[in-house]
Design a protein around this motif. Structure first.
Motif, PDB file in Angstrom:
ATOM      1  N   UNK A 285       0.809  -1.214   0.000  1.00  0.00           N
ATOM      2  CA  UNK A 285       0.000   0.000   0.000  1.00  0.00           C
ATOM      3  C   UNK A 285       0.845   1.267   0.000  1.00  0.00           C
ATOM      4  N   UNK A 286       0.307   2.283  -0.669  1.00  0.00           N
ATOM      5  CA  UNK A 286       0.894   3.628  -0.666  1.00  0.00           C
ATOM      6  C   UNK A 286      -0.248   4.636  -0.768  1.00  0.00           C
ATOM      7  N   UNK A 287      -0.237   5.685   0.058  1.00  0.00           N
ATOM      8  CA  UNK A 287      -1.266   6.716  -0.083  1.00  0.00           C
ATOM      9  C   UNK A 287      -1.190   7.358  -1.476  1.00  0.00           C
ATOM     10  N   UNK A 288      -2.340   7.724  -2.035  1.00  0.00           N
ATOM     11  CA  UNK A 288      -2.369   8.328  -3.375  1.00  0.00           C
ATOM     12  C   UNK A 288      -1.422   9.510  -3.488  1.00  0.00           C
ATOM     13  N   UNK A 289      -1.422  10.369  -2.482  1.00  0.00           N
ATOM     14  CA  UNK A 289      -0.611  11.588  -2.576  1.00  0.00           C
ATOM     15  C   UNK A 289       0.881  11.342  -2.377  1.00  0.00           C
ATOM     16  N   UNK A 290       1.281  10.101  -2.070  1.00  0.00           N
ATOM     17  CA  UNK A 290       2.705   9.820  -1.870  1.00  0.00           C
ATOM     18  C   UNK A 290       3.373   9.253  -3.117  1.00  0.00           C
TER      19      UNK A 290
ATOM     20  N   UNK B 180     -10.766 -11.389  -3.491  1.00  0.00           N
ATOM     21  CA  UNK B 180     -11.250 -10.382  -4.428  1.00  0.00           C
ATOM     22  C   UNK B 180     -12.382 -10.870  -5.302  1.00  0.00           C
ATOM     23  N   UNK B 181     -12.659 -12.171  -5.255  1.00  0.00           N
ATOM     24  CA  UNK B 181     -13.779 -12.698  -6.027  1.00  0.00           C
ATOM     25  C   UNK B 181     -15.105 -12.269  -5.409  1.00  0.00           C
ATOM     26  N   UNK B 182     -15.099 -12.035  -4.084  1.00  0.00           N
ATOM     27  CA  UNK B 182     -16.267 -11.522  -3.382  1.00  0.00           C
ATOM     28  C   UNK B 182     -15.805 -10.248  -2.691  1.00  0.00           C
ATOM     29  N   UNK B 183     -15.732  -9.176  -3.475  1.00  0.00           N
ATOM     30  CA  UNK B 183     -15.100  -7.917  -3.099  1.00  0.00           C
ATOM     31  C   UNK B 183     -15.785  -7.231  -1.911  1.00  0.00           C
ATOM     32  N   UNK B 184     -15.004  -6.593  -1.040  1.00  0.00           N
ATOM     33  CA  UNK B 184     -15.561  -5.883   0.106  1.00  0.00           C
ATOM     34  C   UNK B 184     -16.607  -4.827  -0.288  1.00  0.00           C
ATOM     35  N   UNK B 185     -16.399  -4.160  -1.417  1.00  0.00           N
ATOM     36  CA  UNK B 185     -17.349  -3.136  -1.858  1.00  0.00           C
ATOM     37  C   UNK B 185     -18.670  -3.743  -2.340  1.00  0.00           C
ATOM     38  N   UNK B 186     -18.677  -5.083  -2.527  1.00  0.00           N
ATOM     39  CA  UNK B 186     -19.893  -5.786  -2.928  1.00  0.00           C
ATOM     40  C   UNK B 186     -20.492  -6.552  -1.759  1.00  0.00           C
ATOM     41  N   UNK B 187     -20.048  -6.220  -0.529  1.00  0.00           N
ATOM     42  CA  UNK B 187     -20.578  -6.866   0.668  1.00  0.00           C
ATOM     43  C   UNK B 187     -19.780  -8.064   1.133  1.00  0.00           C
TER      44      UNK B 187
ATOM     45  N   UNK C   1     -15.195  -0.525 -13.165  1.00  0.00           N
ATOM     46  CA  UNK C   1     -14.311   0.566 -13.613  1.00  0.00           C
ATOM     47  C   UNK C   1     -13.911   1.513 -12.479  1.00  0.00           C
ATOM     48  N   UNK C   2     -13.985   1.031 -11.248  1.00  0.00           N
ATOM     49  CA  UNK C   2     -13.572   1.846 -10.106  1.00  0.00           C
ATOM     50  C   UNK C   2     -12.070   1.770  -9.876  1.00  0.00           C
ATOM     51  N   UNK C   3     -11.500   0.563  -9.965  1.00  0.00           N
ATOM     52  CA  UNK C   3     -10.045   0.424  -9.808  1.00  0.00           C
ATOM     53  C   UNK C   3      -9.368   0.904 -11.090  1.00  0.00           C
ATOM     54  N   UNK C   4      -8.188   1.479 -10.929  1.00  0.00           N
ATOM     55  CA  UNK C   4      -7.424   2.008 -12.074  1.00  0.00           C
ATOM     56  C   UNK C   4      -6.067   1.315 -12.085  1.00  0.00           C
ATOM     57  N   UNK C   5      -5.868   0.396 -13.036  1.00  0.00           N
ATOM     58  CA  UNK C   5      -4.653  -0.414 -13.137  1.00  0.00           C
ATOM     59  C   UNK C   5      -3.724   0.209 -14.177  1.00  0.00           C
ATOM     60  N   UNK C   6      -2.484   0.483 -13.781  1.00  0.00           N
ATOM     61  CA  UNK C   6      -1.526   1.140 -14.667  1.00  0.00           C
ATOM     62  C   UNK C   6      -0.412   0.177 -15.075  1.00  0.00           C
ATOM     63  N   UNK C   7      -0.111   0.192 -16.372  1.00  0.00           N
ATOM     64  CA  UNK C   7       0.902  -0.668 -16.977  1.00  0.00           C
ATOM     65  C   UNK C   7       1.809   0.179 -17.854  1.00  0.00           C
ATOM     66  N   UNK C   8       3.049  -0.249 -18.013  1.00  0.00           N
ATOM     67  CA  UNK C   8       3.951   0.399 -18.960  1.00  0.00           C
ATOM     68  C   UNK C   8       3.553  -0.046 -20.369  1.00  0.00           C
ATOM     69  N   UNK C   9       3.336   0.903 -21.260  1.00  0.00           N
ATOM     70  CA  UNK C   9       2.948   0.571 -22.633  1.00  0.00           C
ATOM     71  C   UNK C   9       4.116   0.024 -23.452  1.00  0.00           C
TER      72      UNK C   9
ATOM     73  N   UNK D 270      -4.844   2.069  -8.479  1.00  0.00           N
ATOM     74  CA  UNK D 270      -5.657   2.714  -7.454  1.00  0.00           C
ATOM     75  C   UNK D 270      -6.705   1.697  -7.036  1.00  0.00           C
ATOM     76  N   UNK D 271      -6.743   1.404  -5.755  1.00  0.00           N
ATOM     77  CA  UNK D 271      -7.578   0.319  -5.253  1.00  0.00           C
ATOM     78  C   UNK D 271      -9.064   0.651  -5.261  1.00  0.00           C
ATOM     79  N   UNK D 272      -9.851  -0.345  -5.583  1.00  0.00           N
ATOM     80  CA  UNK D 272     -11.302  -0.224  -5.450  1.00  0.00           C
ATOM     81  C   UNK D 272     -11.694  -0.332  -3.982  1.00  0.00           C
ATOM     82  N   UNK D 273     -11.018  -1.203  -3.246  1.00  0.00           N
ATOM     83  CA  UNK D 273     -11.358  -1.422  -1.832  1.00  0.00           C
ATOM     84  C   UNK D 273     -11.051  -0.203  -0.974  1.00  0.00           C
ATOM     85  N   UNK D 274     -10.036   0.577  -1.358  1.00  0.00           N
ATOM     86  CA  UNK D 274      -9.697   1.814  -0.660  1.00  0.00           C
ATOM     87  C   UNK D 274      -9.146   2.791  -1.693  1.00  0.00           C
ATOM     88  N   UNK D 275     -10.001   3.601  -2.304  1.00  0.00           N
ATOM     89  CA  UNK D 275      -9.574   4.509  -3.368  1.00  0.00           C
ATOM     90  C   UNK D 275      -8.571   5.577  -2.939  1.00  0.00           C
ATOM     91  N   UNK D 276      -8.263   5.671  -1.645  1.00  0.00           N
ATOM     92  CA  UNK D 276      -7.250   6.623  -1.184  1.00  0.00           C
ATOM     93  C   UNK D 276      -5.850   6.013  -1.240  1.00  0.00           C
TER      94      UNK D 276
END
Length: 135
Positions: free
Chosen positions: A42-47, A113-120, A65-73, A82-88
């Protein structure tokens, strides 16, 4: 939170610094995490600061489309998301961190993650991966 460290993709095009919490190492068993197989911390977004290659980062999103996964092109390596479970927070691929290997962790919790916290689903651990060196 933790220690500030440098990171980069395999080819070095994408470079970043982040304040990571090494004690937060974990994996996930959702569809994308199963396939990429990375250990993330984990790392805070602002760090997290991209210091080179921002234009080479590719964003991938699916399902909610809540999580944002970044890859080198250029080399295709997953760097952080950016995590869906904790967007910060970002989850940062430990294999991209300078001087760190996924094999530095003898045990890594695997989140359900198959039964995600944001889905209960809650923050349930579905298992533990263990690494034992043969040396």
């Amino acid at each position: 939170m933790g220690q500030t460290t440098k990171g980069a993709c395999h080819c070095g095009t994408v470079q970043f610094t982040a304040d990571v919490d090494m004690a937060s190492a974990r994996r996930c068993d959702c569809s994308i995490c199963r396939m990429r197989g990375a250990v993330a911390v984990s790392a805070p977004l602002d760090s997290l600061t991209v210091t080179a290659g921002m234009d080479a980062l590719t964003l991938y999103q699916f399902n909610t489309k809540e999580a944002r996964h970044f890859f080198c092109s250029k080399c295709g390596i997953y760097t952080f998301h950016q995590r869906r479970s904790d967007p910060t927070q970002y989850g940062v691929n430990v294999a991209c961190l300078e001087g760190v290997s996924p094999f530095d962790f003898t045990e890594v919790e695997v989140m359900n993650g198959q039964f995600h916290p944001r889905d209960g689903g809650g923050n349930r651990v579905s298992g533990v991966l263990r690494y034992t060196s043969t040396d």
